[in-house]
Scaffold this active site. Structure first.
Site, mmCIF file in Angstrom:
data_model
loop_
_atom_site.group_PDB
_atom_site.id
_atom_site.type_symbol
_atom_site.label_atom_id
_atom_site.label_comp_id
_atom_site.label_asym_id
_atom_site.label_seq_id
_atom_site.Cartn_x
_atom_site.Cartn_y
_atom_site.Cartn_z
ATOM 1 N N GLY A 194 1.121 -1.037 0.376
ATOM 2 C CA GLY A 194 -0.212 -0.028 0.402
ATOM 3 C C GLY A 194 1.115 1.579 0.051
ATOM 4 O O GLY A 194 1.483 1.571 0.553
ATOM 5 N N ALA A 195 1.174 1.958 -1.306
ATOM 6 C CA ALA A 195 1.908 2.930 -1.829
ATOM 7 C C ALA A 195 1.921 4.219 0.256
ATOM 8 O O ALA A 195 3.381 4.259 0.187
ATOM 9 C CB ALA A 195 1.472 3.837 -2.417
ATOM 10 N N TYR A 219 -7.266 -7.419 -6.069
ATOM 11 C CA TYR A 219 -8.568 -7.870 -5.820
ATOM 12 C C TYR A 219 -9.300 -6.630 -4.276
ATOM 13 O O TYR A 219 -9.059 -6.740 -3.413
ATOM 14 C CB TYR A 219 -8.275 -9.227 -4.583
ATOM 15 C CG TYR A 219 -7.702 -10.736 -5.554
ATOM 16 C CD1 TYR A 219 -8.951 -11.342 -5.971
ATOM 17 C CD2 TYR A 219 -6.957 -10.596 -6.952
ATOM 18 C CE1 TYR A 219 -8.845 -12.165 -6.927
ATOM 19 C CE2 TYR A 219 -7.061 -11.759 -7.658
ATOM 20 C CZ TYR A 219 -7.844 -12.934 -7.441
ATOM 21 O OH TYR A 219 -7.458 -13.211 -8.278
ATOM 22 N N LYS A 260 17.403 6.435 -13.672
ATOM 23 C CA LYS A 260 17.804 7.464 -14.382
ATOM 24 C C LYS A 260 17.820 8.360 -12.923
ATOM 25 O O LYS A 260 18.464 9.901 -13.543
ATOM 26 C CB LYS A 260 17.013 8.240 -15.339
ATOM 27 C CG LYS A 260 16.585 7.242 -16.634
ATOM 28 C CD LYS A 260 18.338 6.855 -17.715
ATOM 29 C CE LYS A 260 18.227 5.792 -18.613
ATOM 30 N NZ LYS A 260 19.247 5.320 -19.408
ATOM 31 N N GLY A 261 17.496 8.355 -12.072
ATOM 32 C CA GLY A 261 17.564 9.365 -11.045
ATOM 33 C C GLY A 261 15.744 10.132 -11.118
ATOM 34 O O GLY A 261 15.304 9.452 -10.859
ATOM 35 N N GLY A 280 7.807 -0.133 -4.094
ATOM 36 C CA GLY A 280 7.591 0.310 -3.412
ATOM 37 C C GLY A 280 8.880 1.274 -3.458
ATOM 38 O O GLY A 280 8.941 2.392 -2.444
ATOM 39 N N GLY A 336 9.039 3.875 -5.376
ATOM 40 C CA GLY A 336 8.567 5.431 -5.559
ATOM 41 C C GLY A 336 8.574 5.564 -4.088
ATOM 42 O O GLY A 336 8.690 7.222 -4.075
ATOM 43 N N ASP A 337 7.552 5.078 -3.470
ATOM 44 C CA ASP A 337 6.977 5.171 -2.013
ATOM 45 C C ASP A 337 8.395 6.060 -0.773
ATOM 46 O O ASP A 337 8.487 7.044 -0.055
ATOM 47 C CB ASP A 337 6.422 4.266 -1.651
ATOM 48 C CG ASP A 337 5.389 3.692 -2.150
ATOM 49 O OD1 ASP A 337 5.234 4.010 -2.247
ATOM 50 O OD2 ASP A 337 4.686 2.486 -2.573
#
Length: 324
Positions: free
Chosen positions: A38-39, A108, A236-237, A262, A264-265
């Site tokens: 869950g982000a 789901y 790429k950063g 996860g 990006g979180d």
């Protein structure tokens, strides 16, 4: 003077990531591991491990998976007083793994089946709790269905009314929406209430029809007038631009990528750690890139999230001079 009880509060979807043992086609997969997911709450745990006070607003099912999620949050030091237990099944996300660590999801949850994470009602939103934070962090997934959609938009308005920064992670997952038109309309409402917009290059390609980081930031800054747009570029950063025109691009740290679930979180938590500590934009991006890099070195969204000391060691080994 406002008393700050929390550095950040995470609001939104909480679920179990079912991650296959093998890479590739699900018809060949032999089994799955149960992982926290869950982000917004990957972000919450990342920020908590880095030493900040974090709260949670979400709903889990009255089942073993819900108990697992709640126990994990508590173990990680996240305040769970506003986590609701619903008479529904806990949401599941099945992760499809690809070579190189990349992945995609199928869920789901609504519109396929009713599950707990979307059952956040307006009465579950406590204005006093939200106003106790410096940042309210929300992911786009939670807006896909009612009653959570209206409840979350209400929470964003409360935050704006109490000078709480709204951090909005686009988290584009068209599979869980009834239509792209609906998604665009709801996102427009959320983005107009956002101070920090977090978007990946892939998401920008779908939503803005461009992959150029500077163009992405300029479009969002002009239309929605946030304080910050952060464009996550994966391997790429990252590129970040502020409303005052200050911009920073930093390349990613090179690590052995095992699983990008996860990442990006984790990046968002690292970036907002820097904001909370009033660091300059360049330091915020470097810290974010480091936390994101560390997060991909093990399977699952939270297993490799660093403590502050682990982050310090990582940066020191790479001759990065940041006082943590």
């Amino acid at each position: 003077m406002k008393i700050m009880e929390h550095d950040a509060i995470a609001l939104g979807e909480i679920l179990v990531d079912m991650i296959p043992f093998e890479v590739g086609d699900y018809t060949k997969v032999t089994g799955f591991s149960k992982n926290f997911g869950g982000a917004p709450f990957n972000y919450a745990i990342a920020l908590s491990r880095l030493g900040r006070k974090v709260g949670a607003i979400c709903s889990v099912g009255n089942d073993p998976f819900g108990k697992f999620l709640l126990e994990t949050l508590r173990k990680e030091g996240v305040d769970t007083r506003h986590v609701k237990v619903k008479q529904a099944r806990t949401t599941l996300a099945f992760v499809v793994r690809y070579l190189g660590g990349e992945r995609e999801f199928f869920f789901y949850r609504k519109p396929w089946v009713e599950t707990a994470d979307s059952l956040i009602y307006p009465e579950d939103i406590d204005p006093g709790y939200i106003s106790s934070a410096r940042i309210l962090h929300v992911s786009g997934v939670i807006l896909s269905h009612e009653p959570a959609r209206s409840s979350v938009l209400k929470a964003l308005e409360i935050a704006k009314g109490h000078d709480v920064y709204v951090s909005f992670d686009i988290n584009y997952r068209l599979d869980i929406w009834d239509s792209k038109e609906e998604l665009l309309g709801v996102y427009d409402k959320a983005l107009r209430l956002s101070d920090i917009i977090l978007i990946s290059r892939d998401e920008a390609r779908e939503l803005l029809k461009t992959e150029n980081p500077s163009t992405i930031a300029d479009i969002l800054l002009k239309k929605y007038r946030p304080k910050i747009v952060a464009v996550k570029l994966g391997a790429k950063g990252a590129y970040v631009k502020q409303s005052d025109g200050v911009e920073v691009f930093k390349e990613a740290f090179k690590v052995n990528v095992v699983d990008t679930t996860g990442a990006g979180d984790a990046w968002a938590a690292g970036f907002e750690l820097g904001m909370l500590e009033e660091r300059d934009l360049e330091e915020c991006v470097v810290i974010a890139n480091a936390v994101g890099a560390l997060s991909v070195t093990k399977i699952g969204a939270i297993d490799a999230l660093p403590t502050r000391e682990q982050l310090r060691v990582f940066l020191k080994k790479r001759d990065v001079s940041i006082n943590l």
